[in-house]
Design a protein around this motif. Structure first.
Motif, mmCIF file in Angstrom:
data_model
loop_
_atom_site.group_PDB
_atom_site.id
_atom_site.type_symbol
_atom_site.label_atom_id
_atom_site.label_comp_id
_atom_site.label_asym_id
_atom_site.label_seq_id
_atom_site.Cartn_x
_atom_site.Cartn_y
_atom_site.Cartn_z
ATOM 1 N N LEU A 141 0.844 -1.194 0.000
ATOM 2 C CA LEU A 141 0.000 0.000 0.000
ATOM 3 C C LEU A 141 0.886 1.253 0.000
ATOM 4 O O LEU A 141 1.911 1.290 0.682
ATOM 5 C CB LEU A 141 -0.886 0.022 1.245
ATOM 6 N N ALA A 142 0.487 2.262 -0.772
ATOM 7 C CA ALA A 142 1.226 3.538 -0.775
ATOM 8 C C ALA A 142 0.790 4.387 0.417
ATOM 9 O O ALA A 142 1.604 5.069 1.040
ATOM 10 C CB ALA A 142 0.991 4.281 -2.077
ATOM 11 N N ILE A 143 -0.497 4.372 0.721
ATOM 12 C CA ILE A 143 -0.980 4.951 1.975
ATOM 13 C C ILE A 143 -1.950 3.962 2.618
ATOM 14 O O ILE A 143 -2.623 3.195 1.930
ATOM 15 C CB ILE A 143 -1.653 6.335 1.826
ATOM 16 N N PRO A 162 8.363 12.467 4.353
ATOM 17 C CA PRO A 162 9.565 12.195 3.541
ATOM 18 C C PRO A 162 9.210 11.729 2.124
ATOM 19 O O PRO A 162 8.040 11.467 1.838
ATOM 20 C CB PRO A 162 10.262 11.074 4.327
ATOM 21 N N ASN A 163 10.199 11.619 1.267
ATOM 22 C CA ASN A 163 9.991 11.071 -0.080
ATOM 23 C C ASN A 163 9.384 9.687 0.016
ATOM 24 O O ASN A 163 9.829 8.878 0.819
ATOM 25 C CB ASN A 163 11.325 10.950 -0.829
ATOM 26 N N GLY A 164 8.381 9.443 -0.785
ATOM 27 C CA GLY A 164 7.753 8.124 -0.792
ATOM 28 C C GLY A 164 6.721 7.928 0.304
ATOM 29 O O GLY A 164 6.164 6.842 0.450
ATOM 30 N N ALA A 165 6.436 8.987 1.071
ATOM 31 C CA ALA A 165 5.496 8.882 2.197
ATOM 32 C C ALA A 165 4.043 8.693 1.749
ATOM 33 O O ALA A 165 3.200 8.277 2.534
ATOM 34 C CB ALA A 165 5.592 10.121 3.077
ATOM 35 N N GLY A 166 3.769 9.053 0.491
ATOM 36 C CA GLY A 166 2.406 8.928 -0.014
ATOM 37 C C GLY A 166 1.670 10.257 -0.114
ATOM 38 O O GLY A 166 0.443 10.288 -0.271
ATOM 39 N N LYS A 167 2.418 11.354 -0.092
ATOM 40 C CA LYS A 167 1.799 12.690 -0.164
ATOM 41 C C LYS A 167 1.085 12.886 -1.504
ATOM 42 O O LYS A 167 -0.082 13.286 -1.547
ATOM 43 C CB LYS A 167 2.858 13.786 0.042
ATOM 44 N N SER A 168 1.815 12.608 -2.592
ATOM 45 C CA SER A 168 1.198 12.773 -3.919
ATOM 46 C C SER A 168 0.043 11.797 -4.115
ATOM 47 O O SER A 168 -0.980 12.143 -4.718
ATOM 48 C CB SER A 168 2.238 12.554 -5.028
ATOM 49 N N THR A 169 0.208 10.600 -3.575
ATOM 50 C CA THR A 169 -0.858 9.597 -3.676
ATOM 51 C C THR A 169 -2.131 10.104 -2.996
ATOM 52 O O THR A 169 -3.231 9.992 -3.550
ATOM 53 C CB THR A 169 -0.393 8.268 -3.019
#
Ligand code: ADP
Ligand code: MG
Length: 237
Positions: A22-24, A42-49
């Motif tokens: 899961l991304a988030i 952080p990078n890859g935390a799922g913000k854009s998702t």
């Protein structure tokens, strides 16, 4: 619980089709209107998702996203890496894309649209660049044009994914000032943000995530050492 949230997210999990992870995961949040809301992690935390799920570009595996006012409109500015900067198009044309949403792609642009585009380009200090190619501008200037396009949509909700990466401080201040005024007028403004130095200065409210929500609260309460440690230095899996 907020008195008057603008977006309510409940147990939201999202994954990409080619990924088993899961991304988030189980993200529950209430986003206030009338505040500048920063999304940190952080990078890859799922913000854009998370942002893409709110826009509706990504479908949740599970959970709900409730935009409380169902007459809402959203303006979304994607992260810079996802924009094709070589597309041969002028500043004015980019701004005018802000009207496509209401008119449809083939709707006729009229003088009023052009006047409005000029008005918003002036607001971001870019009206003198109307006929330049977008690819010929600096990163800060390009971001100003994208802000003008979002303003032209006159949306209720602004979702901006790292609008300040590679953008000079003067442009950042100008954009924050515009967004702050929109928030004061009741709009919902959500900004994915990278630079921890400016968090206290820019945001009324922060959401800190690393796959899961660490905190969502007024900046003074949320943006403290303990939460920064949890968000940036704890491995989530
Ligand atoms: P952030 O914006 O916080 O840097 P993202 O939302 O872009 O994080 O990414 C969250 C997770 O989802 C990361 O592990 C990333 O590798 C993965 N991811 C993002 N986009 C895709 C994609 N198109 N396909 C597969 N995995 C992706
Ligand atoms: Mg991102």
């Amino acid at each position: 619980m907020l008195d008057n949230p603008s977006i309510v997210i409940k147990d939201l999990s999202v994954s990409y089709t080619n990924e088993s992870q899961l991304a988030i995961e189980k993200v529950s949040l209430e986003i206030p209107s009338s505040k500048l809301v920063g999304i940190l992690g952080p990078n890859g935390a799922g913000k854009s998702t998370l942002i893409k799920a709110i826009v509706g570009i990504l479908k949740p595996n599970e959970g709900l996203i409730n935009i409380v006012d169902n007459n809402y409109t959203i303006a979304y500015i994607p992260q810079k890496e996802n924009i094709d900067w070589h597309f041969p198009i002028s500043v004015m044309e980019v701004a005018l894309m802000g009207t496509y949403k209401t008119k449809g792609y083939f709707g006729r642009l009229n003088q009023i649209d052009k006047k409005n585009a000029t008005k918003y380009l002036a607001q971001v200090g870019m009206d003198a660049y109307k006929y330049r190619k977008i690819s010929d501008l600096s990163g800060g200037q390009q971001q100003r044009v994208f802000i003008a396009r979002a303003l032209l949509q006159e949306p209720d909700i602004f979702l901006l994914d790292e609008p300040f990466s590679g953008v000079d401080m003067k442009t950042q201040a100008l954009i924050i000032d515009i967004l702050q005024k929109l928030a004061s007028n009741g709009k919902t403004v959500i900004i994915v943000h990278h630079d921890l130095q400016t968090v206290n200065k820019y945001f009324d409210w922060v959401v800190m995530i690393n796959k899961q929500v660490i905190t969502s609260a007024p900046t003074k309460v949320a943006f403290i050492e303990e939460n920064i440690q949890k968000t940036y230095y704890t491995f989530q899996n």
